[in-house]
Design an enzyme around this catalytic site. Sequence first.
Site, PDB file in Angstrom:
ATOM      1  N   GLY A   1       3.173  -2.462  11.900  1.00  0.00           N
ATOM      2  CA  GLY A   1       1.536  -2.191  11.522  1.00  0.00           C
ATOM      3  C   GLY A   1       1.601  -1.627   9.957  1.00  0.00           C
TER       4      GLY A   1
ATOM      5  CB  SER B   1       4.835   1.029   9.068  1.00  0.00           C
ATOM      6  OG  SER B   1       3.969   0.678   7.657  1.00  0.00           O
TER       7      SER B   1
ATOM      8  CG  ASP C   1      -2.048  -1.172   1.219  1.00  0.00           C
ATOM      9  OD1 ASP C   1      -2.494  -1.589  -0.058  1.00  0.00           O
ATOM     10  OD2 ASP C   1      -2.499  -1.486   2.270  1.00  0.00           O
TER      11      ASP C   1
HETATM   12  P1  ATP Z   1       1.850  -6.431   1.285  1.00  0.00           P
HETATM   13  O1  ATP Z   1       0.591  -7.188   0.620  1.00  0.00           O
HETATM   14  O2  ATP Z   1       2.453  -6.975   2.157  1.00  0.00           O
HETATM   15  O3  ATP Z   1       1.467  -5.023   1.544  1.00  0.00           O
HETATM   16  P2  ATP Z   1       2.930  -6.563  -1.552  1.00  0.00           P
HETATM   17  O4  ATP Z   1       2.983  -8.081  -1.802  1.00  0.00           O
HETATM   18  O5  ATP Z   1       1.875  -6.186  -2.319  1.00  0.00           O
HETATM   19  O6  ATP Z   1       2.691  -6.227  -0.168  1.00  0.00           O
HETATM   20  P3  ATP Z   1       5.635  -6.202  -1.961  1.00  0.00           P
HETATM   21  O7  ATP Z   1       6.316  -6.666  -3.249  1.00  0.00           O
HETATM   22  O8  ATP Z   1       5.961  -7.043  -0.864  1.00  0.00           O
HETATM   23  O9  ATP Z   1       4.274  -5.937  -2.013  1.00  0.00           O
HETATM   24  O10 ATP Z   1       6.196  -4.993  -1.518  1.00  0.00           O
HETATM   25  C1  ATP Z   1       6.069  -3.786  -2.170  1.00  0.00           C
HETATM   26  C2  ATP Z   1       7.322  -2.966  -2.314  1.00  0.00           C
HETATM   27  O11 ATP Z   1       7.846  -2.460  -0.980  1.00  0.00           O
HETATM   28  C3  ATP Z   1       8.468  -3.810  -2.861  1.00  0.00           C
HETATM   29  O12 ATP Z   1       8.366  -3.861  -4.412  1.00  0.00           O
HETATM   30  C4  ATP Z   1       9.490  -2.820  -2.525  1.00  0.00           C
HETATM   31  O13 ATP Z   1       9.919  -1.819  -3.106  1.00  0.00           O
HETATM   32  C5  ATP Z   1       9.162  -2.662  -1.025  1.00  0.00           C
HETATM   33  N1  ATP Z   1       9.589  -3.710  -0.102  1.00  0.00           N
HETATM   34  C6  ATP Z   1       8.859  -4.593   0.345  1.00  0.00           C
HETATM   35  N2  ATP Z   1       9.492  -5.481   1.175  1.00  0.00           N
HETATM   36  C7  ATP Z   1      10.512  -4.825   1.219  1.00  0.00           C
HETATM   37  C8  ATP Z   1      11.828  -5.201   2.035  1.00  0.00           C
HETATM   38  N3  ATP Z   1      11.984  -6.497   2.912  1.00  0.00           N
HETATM   39  N4  ATP Z   1      12.963  -4.514   2.068  1.00  0.00           N
HETATM   40  C9  ATP Z   1      12.889  -3.612   1.011  1.00  0.00           C
HETATM   41  N5  ATP Z   1      11.907  -3.236   0.391  1.00  0.00           N
HETATM   42  C10 ATP Z   1      10.730  -3.780   0.282  1.00  0.00           C
END
Ligand code: ATP
Length: 306
Positions: free
Chosen positions: A290, A294, A255
Amino acid sequence: MRSWDWDVVVVGSVNADLVVGVDRRPAPGETVLGSDLATHPGGKGANQAVAAARLGGRAGLVGRVGDDGHGELLRGALAADGVDLAHLLTTPDAPTGVALITVGPDGDNSIIVSPGANARLGPDDVTAARAMIAAASVVSFQLEVPLPAVVAAARVAAEAGGRIVLNLSPPAPVPDELLTRCDPLVVNEHEATYLLGEDRAGDPRALAAALARSGPRSVVVTLGADGVVVADGAAAPVRIPSPRAEAVDTTGAGDAFTAALCLRLARGDPLLDAARYAARAGAAAVRKAGAQSSFPTPDELPPPPA
Ligand code: ATP
């Protein structure tokens, strides 16, 4: 550049996250004791509106809550970050949406979402919010509210010349009318694989290219700590790294990422630059517990990776 009243208007969900820690989950018919209940503001729509506002964006939210304590709590959280709530409606005959979340000993989440008032958001609400949607540079959607409302709002945005960003979460089929307006479609690997309708896990660049060929104007595939792949039209997909971050809790990273992307697109950044900025916001969000708690302010963003 045309001037807009809003950087980002989100049409989406508002939920109270009810969180209990457990040593193990109950079997059918069993009762287990858990930790004290914690109640946090959530819902993908509200999260993205808060994240965009906290980064300095002029943000509004079109959604529904119930006439109850959770609704008040959520309104308060959104208002505290300056999100415009003129089209956050109160539904008298349905409770505010809740996400019932149990957190196991390894930090693993099990979640049941009860949509409540979110399920009542309909095309009539979009008509009522027409002026706000049409005055937004970027209109952002997820799929925690009914699809007819999303499709109707995307139509309003497209007619007004606004940019449409869809986060396909939770994954569900969407009509071509909506898919072809996405610029970009934002998905994680799981959602990308869902949309392609087969097991295409593997090279994320190939995944992004295949998705870009399936209709959207552009595609962003998020890869957690491994960054993002951006496929803009017919151009070859580009991989963007994430800043390194000590992950405390990844809830809400997606998000924070999507909201920051929308905001930078609204401010005129090209998609690749907007994605670089958004990766910094996603990385910032994993460093604190959170979701809304966050989300970073601009001065909390980590520097871009070297
Ligand atoms: P969620 O559903 O948990 O909110 P999501 O699966 O939709 O997340 P993610 O790919 O996990 O999305 O995270 C979105 C972006 O946030 C990633 O492309 C990255 O840029 C950043 N990000 C997420 N986790 C990390 C991490 N452990 N370290 C650095 N950047 C991160």
